[in-house]
Design a protein around this motif. Structure first.
Motif, PDB file in Angstrom:
ATOM      1  N   LEU A   1      29.354 130.375 -36.970  1.00  0.00           N
ATOM      2  CA  LEU A   1      29.164 129.745 -38.281  1.00  0.00           C
ATOM      3  C   LEU A   1      28.802 128.265 -38.152  1.00  0.00           C
ATOM      4  CD1 LEU A   1      32.039 131.250 -40.467  1.00  0.00           C
ATOM      5  CD2 LEU A   1      29.580 131.703 -40.644  1.00  0.00           C
ATOM      6  N   SER A   2      29.448 127.566 -37.244  1.00  0.00           N
ATOM      7  CA  SER A   2      29.160 126.138 -37.094  1.00  0.00           C
ATOM      8  C   SER A   2      27.713 125.925 -36.683  1.00  0.00           C
ATOM      9  CB  SER A   2      30.114 125.517 -36.067  1.00  0.00           C
ATOM     10  OG  SER A   2      29.786 124.159 -35.831  1.00  0.00           O
ATOM     11  N   GLU A   3      27.241 126.691 -35.715  1.00  0.00           N
ATOM     12  CA  GLU A   3      25.852 126.536 -35.287  1.00  0.00           C
ATOM     13  C   GLU A   3      24.883 126.849 -36.431  1.00  0.00           C
ATOM     14  OE1 GLU A   3      25.531 127.139 -30.522  1.00  0.00           O
ATOM     15  OE2 GLU A   3      25.671 128.990 -31.697  1.00  0.00           O
ATOM     16  N   ARG A   4      25.136 127.928 -37.171  1.00  0.00           N
ATOM     17  CA  ARG A   4      24.229 128.280 -38.268  1.00  0.00           C
ATOM     18  C   ARG A   4      24.197 127.169 -39.321  1.00  0.00           C
ATOM     19  NH1 ARG A   4      26.829 133.542 -37.867  1.00  0.00           N
ATOM     20  NH2 ARG A   4      25.509 134.934 -36.640  1.00  0.00           N
ATOM     21  N   ARG A   5      25.360 126.645 -39.640  1.00  0.00           N
ATOM     22  CA  ARG A   5      25.428 125.598 -40.660  1.00  0.00           C
ATOM     23  C   ARG A   5      24.813 124.292 -40.163  1.00  0.00           C
ATOM     24  NH1 ARG A   5      31.553 127.544 -42.499  1.00  0.00           N
ATOM     25  NH2 ARG A   5      30.788 129.168 -43.926  1.00  0.00           N
ATOM     26  N   ALA A   6      24.999 123.995 -38.879  1.00  0.00           N
ATOM     27  CA  ALA A   6      24.348 122.811 -38.306  1.00  0.00           C
ATOM     28  C   ALA A   6      22.834 122.939 -38.406  1.00  0.00           C
ATOM     29  CB  ALA A   6      24.769 122.631 -36.852  1.00  0.00           C
ATOM     30  N   GLY A   7      22.326 124.123 -38.114  1.00  0.00           N
ATOM     31  CA  GLY A   7      20.887 124.336 -38.208  1.00  0.00           C
ATOM     32  C   GLY A   7      20.362 124.148 -39.623  1.00  0.00           C
ATOM     33  N   LEU A   8      21.122 124.639 -40.611  1.00  0.00           N
ATOM     34  CA  LEU A   8      20.720 124.459 -42.002  1.00  0.00           C
ATOM     35  C   LEU A   8      20.589 122.980 -42.352  1.00  0.00           C
ATOM     36  CD1 LEU A   8      22.965 127.082 -43.878  1.00  0.00           C
ATOM     37  CD2 LEU A   8      20.470 127.139 -43.651  1.00  0.00           C
ATOM     38  N   ALA A   9      21.538 122.179 -41.889  1.00  0.00           N
ATOM     39  CA  ALA A   9      21.577 120.769 -42.272  1.00  0.00           C
ATOM     40  C   ALA A   9      20.619 119.900 -41.464  1.00  0.00           C
ATOM     41  CB  ALA A   9      23.003 120.233 -42.126  1.00  0.00           C
ATOM     42  N   LEU A  10      20.377 120.265 -40.209  1.00  0.00           N
ATOM     43  CA  LEU A  10      19.625 119.380 -39.316  1.00  0.00           C
ATOM     44  C   LEU A  10      18.151 119.749 -39.196  1.00  0.00           C
ATOM     45  CD1 LEU A  10      22.260 118.928 -36.467  1.00  0.00           C
ATOM     46  CD2 LEU A  10      21.676 117.318 -38.292  1.00  0.00           C
ATOM     47  N   ARG A  11      17.753 120.857 -39.782  1.00  0.00           N
ATOM     48  CA  ARG A  11      16.353 121.267 -39.704  1.00  0.00           C
ATOM     49  C   ARG A  11      15.444 120.169 -40.257  1.00  0.00           C
ATOM     50  NH1 ARG A  11      16.636 126.793 -41.943  1.00  0.00           N
ATOM     51  NH2 ARG A  11      18.235 126.870 -40.328  1.00  0.00           N
ATOM     52  N   GLY A  12      14.429 119.808 -39.482  1.00  0.00           N
ATOM     53  CA  GLY A  12      13.486 118.785 -39.917  1.00  0.00           C
ATOM     54  C   GLY A  12      13.921 117.371 -39.622  1.00  0.00           C
ATOM     55  N   ARG A  13      15.123 117.194 -39.100  1.00  0.00           N
ATOM     56  CA  ARG A  13      15.613 115.858 -38.779  1.00  0.00           C
ATOM     57  C   ARG A  13      15.414 115.619 -37.279  1.00  0.00           C
ATOM     58  NH1 ARG A  13      20.900 116.016 -42.881  1.00  0.00           N
ATOM     59  NH2 ARG A  13      19.799 114.971 -44.596  1.00  0.00           N
ATOM     60  N   SER A  14      14.236 115.189 -36.944  1.00  0.00           N
ATOM     61  CA  SER A  14      13.846 115.102 -35.535  1.00  0.00           C
ATOM     62  C   SER A  14      14.620 114.046 -34.767  1.00  0.00           C
ATOM     63  CB  SER A  14      12.345 114.811 -35.427  1.00  0.00           C
ATOM     64  OG  SER A  14      12.019 113.595 -36.071  1.00  0.00           O
ATOM     65  N   ASP A  15      15.269 113.124 -35.468  1.00  0.00           N
ATOM     66  CA  ASP A  15      16.017 112.061 -34.811  1.00  0.00           C
ATOM     67  C   ASP A  15      17.411 112.520 -34.381  1.00  0.00           C
ATOM     68  OD1 ASP A  15      16.089 109.457 -33.840  1.00  0.00           O
ATOM     69  OD2 ASP A  15      17.043 108.667 -35.645  1.00  0.00           O
ATOM     70  N   ALA A  16      17.792 113.726 -34.771  1.00  0.00           N
ATOM     71  CA  ALA A  16      19.135 114.219 -34.443  1.00  0.00           C
ATOM     72  C   ALA A  16      19.238 114.551 -32.960  1.00  0.00           C
ATOM     73  CB  ALA A  16      19.460 115.454 -35.272  1.00  0.00           C
ATOM     74  N   VAL A  17      20.388 114.270 -32.379  1.00  0.00           N
ATOM     75  CA  VAL A  17      20.730 114.676 -31.017  1.00  0.00           C
ATOM     76  C   VAL A  17      21.840 115.709 -31.135  1.00  0.00           C
ATOM     77  CG1 VAL A  17      21.665 113.931 -28.802  1.00  0.00           C
ATOM     78  CG2 VAL A  17      20.022 112.485 -30.015  1.00  0.00           C
ATOM     79  N   LEU A  18      21.608 116.881 -30.579  1.00  0.00           N
ATOM     80  CA  LEU A  18      22.513 117.996 -30.782  1.00  0.00           C
ATOM     81  C   LEU A  18      23.041 118.508 -29.449  1.00  0.00           C
ATOM     82  CD1 LEU A  18      23.735 119.948 -32.897  1.00  0.00           C
ATOM     83  CD2 LEU A  18      21.740 121.417 -32.526  1.00  0.00           C
ATOM     84  N   ALA A  19      24.335 118.725 -29.398  1.00  0.00           N
ATOM     85  CA  ALA A  19      24.986 119.335 -28.240  1.00  0.00           C
ATOM     86  C   ALA A  19      25.595 120.663 -28.662  1.00  0.00           C
ATOM     87  CB  ALA A  19      26.069 118.419 -27.690  1.00  0.00           C
ATOM     88  N   THR A  20      25.476 121.661 -27.791  1.00  0.00           N
ATOM     89  CA  THR A  20      26.231 122.887 -27.970  1.00  0.00           C
ATOM     90  C   THR A  20      26.782 123.318 -26.613  1.00  0.00           C
ATOM     91  OG1 THR A  20      26.310 125.043 -29.084  1.00  0.00           O
ATOM     92  CG2 THR A  20      24.322 124.548 -27.799  1.00  0.00           C
TER      93      THR A  20
END
Length: 323
Positions: free
Chosen positions: A63-82
């Motif tokens: 759920l966390s990954e899916r929700r992160a994807g919803l919020a961060l889509r199109g935000r190219s400046d984001a740095v994401l760790a999983t």
């Protein structure tokens, strides 16, 4: 401190904000969150200036990954760790332990080479993104040999292929991370709960090793699961009822902070960032209000006299770095 300044992770080209957002809470940690509130929390953190976000398949079993994807889509400046180490398998209706919302999946341990590659692909599918910047080995405490011999080479290969930017491991202990550091193959580590106002055990082994090797440390769990945010009657320490001695120390720290008109949680958040090996502090945020509060606490001006009083009263060791 500028909580939204970007600093590098090790010798990589990945840069993170000094304040990062931990995404375990939006996976329904202990209580349900829902998609709308989860996205609002990330949106608020973004508006405040946070650009580093840390998630995992374990958090809400996807759920966390899916929700992160919803919020961060199109935000190219984001740095994401999983993270890798737990593969999700179908489990309709399943909930369990700390996770309160069913996702249709359940985690199983898997540090195999093939498993790591598969988990990386499946995380990208849940995120609906084409890349994560940091990939952590997640809690390999009971799986050291497999993590070292099978999972780590897979991470190094992903880095060499340009599919991730940084190789890392995330744990609640410093000893095994120190062993990983000595391989020379890691760029950074996520150390949870072991470099805080109440527990500086990571300073004895991991932090000096990382400083020598140019490995960056990301500090999580800086509130020690709640007591350093609110050392009240129901305080928890490392996800259990806090022992009386720990409660007494946290309350003594809170009294020192109150004399300087500074919230304890601001001091707890900013303390780890004074160590030269620490690049970022990741705070778990489940709501827009918590995201706004974390940003405010990161920006509080803490007078030098407060740190002096914590040391003078024996609540902090004299040799510990302070801002």
């Amino acid at each position: 401190m500028d909580p939204f300044a970007r600093v590098p992770l090790g010798g990589t080209g990945v840069t993170v904000t000094r304040l990062g957002m931990g995404l375990a809470p939006i996976g329904g940690l202990f209580t349900p969150v829902g998609d709308e509130a989860a996205v609002a929390a990330i949106d608020t953190a973004w508006q405040q200036g946070v650009r580093f976000f840390d998630t995992a398949p374990l958090y809400g079993a996807g759920l966390s990954e899916r929700r992160a994807g919803l919020a961060l889509r199109g935000r190219s400046d984001a740095v994401l760790a999983t993270k890798v180490g737990r593969r999700l398998v179908p489990a309709p209706g399943a909930t369990g332990g700390m996770w309160s919302e069913p996702s249709g999946a359940s985690p199983v341990w898997d540090f195999s080479t093939a498993g790591v590659r598969r988990q990386h692909r499946e995380s990208l599918e849940r995120l609906a993104l084409d890349r994560v910047d940091v990939l952590h080995l997640h809690d390999p405490d009971e799986h050291f040999a497999e993590a070292l011999d099978d999972a780590l080479p897979a991470l190094v290969e992903l880095r060499e292929q340009g599919l991730i930017g940084a190789v890392s491991a995330g744990m609640n202990q410093s000893a095994m991370l120190t062993e990983f550091a000595r391989t020379g193959l890691f760029d950074c580590f996520l150390l949870a709960g072991r470099y805080t106002l109440l527990d500086q055990s990571g300073r004895k082994d991991l932090l000096p090793e990382c400083e020598r090797r140019g490995i960056s440390v990301i500090c999580g769990g800086v509130y020690n699961s709640g007591i350093l945010a609110d050392p009240g009657g129901n305080a928890t320490f490392d996800y259990a009822a806090a022992p009386p001695a720990v409660v007494a120390k946290a309350r003594a720290m809170a009294e020192v902070c109150a004399r300087h008109d500074v919230p304890l949680r601001a001091v707890a958040l900013q303390f780890p960032l004074a160590h030269p090996a620490v690049a970022s502090v990741v705070i778990g945020m489940r709501s827009a209000a918590e995201a706004a509060d974390a940003a405010a606490m990161a920006a509080v001006e803490i007078p030098g006299g407060l740190w002096h009083d914590l040391i003078r009263t024996g609540l902090l060791d004299a040799g510990v770095p302070v801002p």
